[in-house]
Design an enzyme around this catalytic site. Structure first.
Site, PDB file in Angstrom:
ATOM      1  N   GLU A   1      37.200  17.702 -31.142  1.00  0.00           N
ATOM      2  CA  GLU A   1      37.599  16.690 -31.998  1.00  0.00           C
ATOM      3  C   GLU A   1      36.202  16.285 -33.090  1.00  0.00           C
ATOM      4  OE1 GLU A   1      41.246  14.864 -30.502  1.00  0.00           O
ATOM      5  OE2 GLU A   1      39.431  13.482 -30.793  1.00  0.00           O
TER       6      GLU A   1
ATOM      7  N   CYS B   1      31.352  12.669 -37.343  1.00  0.00           N
ATOM      8  CA  CYS B   1      30.704  12.539 -36.010  1.00  0.00           C
ATOM      9  C   CYS B   1      31.194  14.064 -35.408  1.00  0.00           C
ATOM     10  CB  CYS B   1      31.771  11.484 -35.232  1.00  0.00           C
ATOM     11  SG  CYS B   1      31.221  11.460 -33.403  1.00  0.00           S
TER      12      CYS B   1
ATOM     13  N   CYS C   1      31.924  18.416 -21.187  1.00  0.00           N
ATOM     14  CA  CYS C   1      30.527  18.064 -21.104  1.00  0.00           C
ATOM     15  C   CYS C   1      30.299  17.927 -19.536  1.00  0.00           C
ATOM     16  CB  CYS C   1      30.087  16.556 -21.525  1.00  0.00           C
ATOM     17  SG  CYS C   1      28.400  16.122 -21.274  1.00  0.00           S
TER      18      CYS C   1
ATOM     19  N   CYS D   1      29.283  11.432 -17.357  1.00  0.00           N
ATOM     20  CA  CYS D   1      29.057   9.841 -17.454  1.00  0.00           C
ATOM     21  C   CYS D   1      30.337   9.315 -16.724  1.00  0.00           C
ATOM     22  CB  CYS D   1      28.663   9.485 -18.488  1.00  0.00           C
ATOM     23  SG  CYS D   1      27.194  10.232 -19.218  1.00  0.00           S
TER      24      CYS D   1
ATOM     25  N   CYS E   1      33.007   8.153 -19.612  1.00  0.00           N
ATOM     26  CA  CYS E   1      33.293   8.891 -20.660  1.00  0.00           C
ATOM     27  C   CYS E   1      34.396   9.783 -20.429  1.00  0.00           C
ATOM     28  CB  CYS E   1      31.896   9.551 -21.066  1.00  0.00           C
ATOM     29  SG  CYS E   1      32.106  10.908 -22.159  1.00  0.00           S
TER      30      CYS E   1
ATOM     31  N   GLU F   1      27.129  17.165 -24.734  1.00  0.00           N
ATOM     32  CA  GLU F   1      25.657  16.710 -24.780  1.00  0.00           C
ATOM     33  C   GLU F   1      24.855  17.882 -25.603  1.00  0.00           C
ATOM     34  OE1 GLU F   1      23.486  14.154 -23.836  1.00  0.00           O
ATOM     35  OE2 GLU F   1      22.200  15.772 -24.832  1.00  0.00           O
TER      36      GLU F   1
ATOM     37  N   SER G   1      22.431  12.216 -30.589  1.00  0.00           N
ATOM     38  CA  SER G   1      22.752  11.301 -29.514  1.00  0.00           C
ATOM     39  C   SER G   1      22.612  11.950 -28.176  1.00  0.00           C
ATOM     40  CB  SER G   1      24.055  10.557 -29.815  1.00  0.00           C
ATOM     41  OG  SER G   1      24.053   9.884 -28.726  1.00  0.00           O
TER      42      SER G   1
ATOM     43  N   SER H   1      21.379   7.357 -25.194  1.00  0.00           N
ATOM     44  CA  SER H   1      22.442   6.594 -24.244  1.00  0.00           C
ATOM     45  C   SER H   1      21.929   5.807 -23.318  1.00  0.00           C
ATOM     46  CB  SER H   1      23.623   7.346 -24.293  1.00  0.00           C
ATOM     47  OG  SER H   1      24.096   8.113 -25.385  1.00  0.00           O
TER      48      SER H   1
ATOM     49  N   HIS I   1      22.720   2.699 -21.314  1.00  0.00           N
ATOM     50  CA  HIS I   1      23.690   1.959 -20.569  1.00  0.00           C
ATOM     51  C   HIS I   1      23.307   1.278 -19.387  1.00  0.00           C
ATOM     52  CE1 HIS I   1      26.043   4.453 -23.109  1.00  0.00           C
ATOM     53  NE2 HIS I   1      25.721   5.696 -22.495  1.00  0.00           N
TER      54      HIS I   1
ATOM     55  N   ASN J   1      35.329   1.798 -24.603  1.00  0.00           N
ATOM     56  CA  ASN J   1      36.972   2.138 -24.920  1.00  0.00           C
ATOM     57  C   ASN J   1      37.501   2.741 -23.641  1.00  0.00           C
ATOM     58  OD1 ASN J   1      36.889   1.957 -28.090  1.00  0.00           O
ATOM     59  ND2 ASN J   1      35.277   3.183 -27.930  1.00  0.00           N
TER      60      ASN J   1
ATOM     61  N   CYS K   1      34.664   6.143 -30.029  1.00  0.00           N
ATOM     62  CA  CYS K   1      33.741   6.659 -28.910  1.00  0.00           C
ATOM     63  C   CYS K   1      34.370   6.793 -27.671  1.00  0.00           C
ATOM     64  CB  CYS K   1      32.504   5.860 -28.644  1.00  0.00           C
ATOM     65  SG  CYS K   1      31.461   5.763 -30.144  1.00  0.00           S
TER      66      CYS K   1
HETATM   67  N1  SAH Z   1      26.386  13.077 -25.170  1.00  0.00           N
HETATM   68  C1  SAH Z   1      25.834  12.371 -26.063  1.00  0.00           C
HETATM   69  C2  SAH Z   1      26.575  12.324 -27.218  1.00  0.00           C
HETATM   70  C3  SAH Z   1      28.204  12.230 -27.110  1.00  0.00           C
HETATM   71  S1  SAH Z   1      28.598  10.776 -26.731  1.00  0.00           S
HETATM   72  C4  SAH Z   1      25.547  10.878 -25.411  1.00  0.00           C
HETATM   73  O1  SAH Z   1      25.717  10.792 -24.252  1.00  0.00           O
HETATM   74  O2  SAH Z   1      24.626  10.389 -25.902  1.00  0.00           O
HETATM   75  C5  SAH Z   1      28.371   9.553 -28.132  1.00  0.00           C
HETATM   76  C6  SAH Z   1      28.283   8.226 -27.467  1.00  0.00           C
HETATM   77  O3  SAH Z   1      29.645   7.839 -26.928  1.00  0.00           O
HETATM   78  C7  SAH Z   1      27.560   7.845 -26.149  1.00  0.00           C
HETATM   79  O4  SAH Z   1      26.289   6.884 -26.472  1.00  0.00           O
HETATM   80  C8  SAH Z   1      28.347   7.364 -25.135  1.00  0.00           C
HETATM   81  O5  SAH Z   1      27.474   6.991 -24.247  1.00  0.00           O
HETATM   82  C9  SAH Z   1      29.277   6.783 -25.890  1.00  0.00           C
HETATM   83  N2  SAH Z   1      30.514   6.939 -25.086  1.00  0.00           N
HETATM   84  C10 SAH Z   1      31.042   7.626 -24.208  1.00  0.00           C
HETATM   85  N3  SAH Z   1      32.330   7.442 -23.611  1.00  0.00           N
HETATM   86  C11 SAH Z   1      32.559   6.043 -24.157  1.00  0.00           C
HETATM   87  C12 SAH Z   1      33.532   5.270 -24.033  1.00  0.00           C
HETATM   88  N4  SAH Z   1      34.731   5.289 -23.310  1.00  0.00           N
HETATM   89  N5  SAH Z   1      33.458   3.899 -24.824  1.00  0.00           N
HETATM   90  C13 SAH Z   1      32.436   3.810 -25.480  1.00  0.00           C
HETATM   91  N6  SAH Z   1      31.188   4.631 -25.792  1.00  0.00           N
HETATM   92  C14 SAH Z   1      31.471   5.674 -25.016  1.00  0.00           C
HETATM   93 FE1  SF4 Z   2      28.528  13.819 -21.891  1.00  0.00          FE
HETATM   94 FE2  SF4 Z   2      27.702  11.930 -23.494  1.00  0.00          FE
HETATM   95 FE3  SF4 Z   2      30.129  11.574 -22.300  1.00  0.00          FE
HETATM   96 FE4  SF4 Z   2      28.040  11.415 -20.918  1.00  0.00          FE
HETATM   97  S1  SF4 Z   2      28.759  10.189 -22.626  1.00  0.00           S
HETATM   98  S2  SF4 Z   2      29.535  12.664 -20.219  1.00  0.00           S
HETATM   99  S3  SF4 Z   2      26.401  13.034 -21.926  1.00  0.00           S
HETATM  100  S4  SF4 Z   2      29.527  13.345 -23.877  1.00  0.00           S
END
Ligand code: SAH
Ligand code: SF4
Length: 378
Positions: free
Chosen positions: A91, A104, A111, A115, A118, A166, A197, A219, A221, A301, A344
């Site tokens: 997407e 974006c 990935c 995480c 995510c 990532e 990011s 990121s 967290h 989210n 996100c």
């Molecule tokens: N993999 C990279 C970039 C893609 S994720 C990274 O992790 O930085 C982009 C951003 O969205 C990151 O900061 C990630 O932590 C955040 N993100 C992922 N899942 C999310 C969710 N469910 N709610 C809010 N932010 C989220």
């Molecule tokens: Fe991958 Fe970024 Fe999602 Fe973590 S937050 S699983 S690094 S896309």
């Protein structure tokens, strides 16, 4: 075999032209037609020598990704689902604001970091995108938007590598894509307006500083390793101390004099006053001088089966206030495109549902997603 010219940065395209016995300026012409005018057919490229225009179709082509769907949000946000083959889809989201247009972009199908919060992470890793597949998202969106919004000028002014995947685990494809975004013969974006990011791939942060230092968002967290290990499993390999050292290494090369730290607010997990206090100590005290930074709090989210909830608005505000009063510039991210699930971390769940659906329609087997590192640890 025919090569897709979207796979090349200018250096790559020049080498390709040289192999065909063509001069460097031909590569510049081609590059400009593709990335500044959105041309996909060689017969449109009127200033190329006729002999070259006739030769090119037998050795190369310019081909974007098939669009599976487009959704327009009431707030102007647009989300595309691109087919990258093999049942995978990624997407791309356009977010218009009064003074900028941000795209974006995804870097991988799925990935591998996994995480906890995510949905892309829950989906598991499918494959890296190629340079051409990363650039195809920008190429398509820019020229679609110019037409759609009837804009004679550039619409996308900022790119954030914050879609699926990532980016620093797909480094070799990422670098030529970033170079093309910055190239004055292509999109000509400034380094400050292109953001990578990352969840913290330390060696690649250091390489990025040398190869193509764009704006960096990390990121975070969590304010300590005990909490970050289960949230961002990559932390076991590259713990916070090393990650912040990498940020300090990056800063002299960076186009801005700060790093952005992203912090996803998870109710009862990382959002308590003591976490804010610890985060302050960590970021202001690292190596006793601290890391010059800004903090961006992202309301979580939710997605099905995440087992997590977003912190309440007042908890997020209190957390931001503690950081701001402690001297860290902190903002709370606005959610955009909520009505089309473009916020996100909502991206992949949706992709998964739809690719499954498409496959089912095509009478194929549903796709199996690999277990993520999170699943195996749980
Ligand atoms: N993999 C990279 C970039 C893609 S994720 C990274 O992790 O930085 C982009 C951003 O969205 C990151 O900061 C990630 O932590 C955040 N993100 C992922 N899942 C999310 C969710 N469910 N709610 C809010 N932010 C989220
Ligand atoms: Fe991958 Fe970024 Fe999602 Fe973590 S937050 S699983 S690094 S896309």
């Amino acid at each position: 075999m025919s090569v897709n010219l979207l796979e090349f940065d200018l250096e790559g395209l020049t080498a390709f032209c040289e192999q065909l016995g063509e001069k460097r300026f031909r590569a510049v012409q081609l590059f400009r037609w593709i990335h500044q005018k959105g041309a996909a057919r060689f017969d449109e490229m009127s200033d190329l020598a006729k002999s070259l225009r006739e030769k090119l179709p037998s050795v190369c082509h310019v081909k974007g990704l098939p669009v599976l769907s487009r959704q327009d949000s009431g707030d102007g946000t647009i989300k595309w689902l691109f087919d990258v083959g093999g049942g995978d889809a990624v997407e791309t989201v356009f977010i218009p604001e009064s003074d900028r247009g941000t795209l974006c972009i995804s870097s991988q199908a799925g990935c591998a970091v996994g995480c906890r919060f995510c949905s892309t992470g829950h989906q598991g890793f499918s494959r890296n995108l190629t340079t051409g597949e990363i650039l195809a998202q920008l190429w398509y969106a820019e020229f679609f938007l110019r037409k759609h919004l009837k804009s004679p000028e550039r619409v996308i002014t900022n790119v954030v590598m914050m879609g699926m995947g990532e980016p620093l685990q797909n480094y070799n494809a990422l670098v030529p894509a970033l170079r093309t975004m910055l190239d004055d013969h292509a999109y000509g974006l400034s380094r400050r307006r292109v953001t990578v990011s990352t969840s913290g791939v330390v060696p690649m942060i250091e390489r990025l500083a040398r190869d193509v230092p764009v704006a960096l968002a990390v990121s975070l967290h969590a304010p300590n390793d005990t909490l970050r290990d289960p949230l961002v499993p990559l932390n076991r390999k590259y713990p916070l101390g090393e990650l912040l050292d990498a940020c300090l290494y990056y800063l002299p090369a960076a186009p801005r004099d700060f790093i952005t730290f992203e912090y996803c607010m998870l109710e009862g997990v990382n959002d308590q006053p003591e976490h804010a206090a610890e985060l302050l100590r960590l970021l202001k005290g690292h190596r006793s001088r601290g890391v010059p930074c800004k903090v961006n709090l992202i309301p979580f989210n939710p997605f099905p089966d995440s087992g997590l909830r977003c912190s309440s608005r007042s908890v997020v505000q209190d957390f931001a206030q503690t950081l701001n009063e402690g001297g860290l510039v902190t903002t709370v991210r606005k959610t955009r495109g909520d009505d089309i699930d473009a916020a996100c971390g909502q991206l992949a769940g949706d992709v998964m549902d739809r690719t499954q659906l498409l496959r089912r329609r095509a009478g194929e087997q549903p796709i199996r997603f690999l277990p993520t590192s999170k699943d195996t640890q749980a």
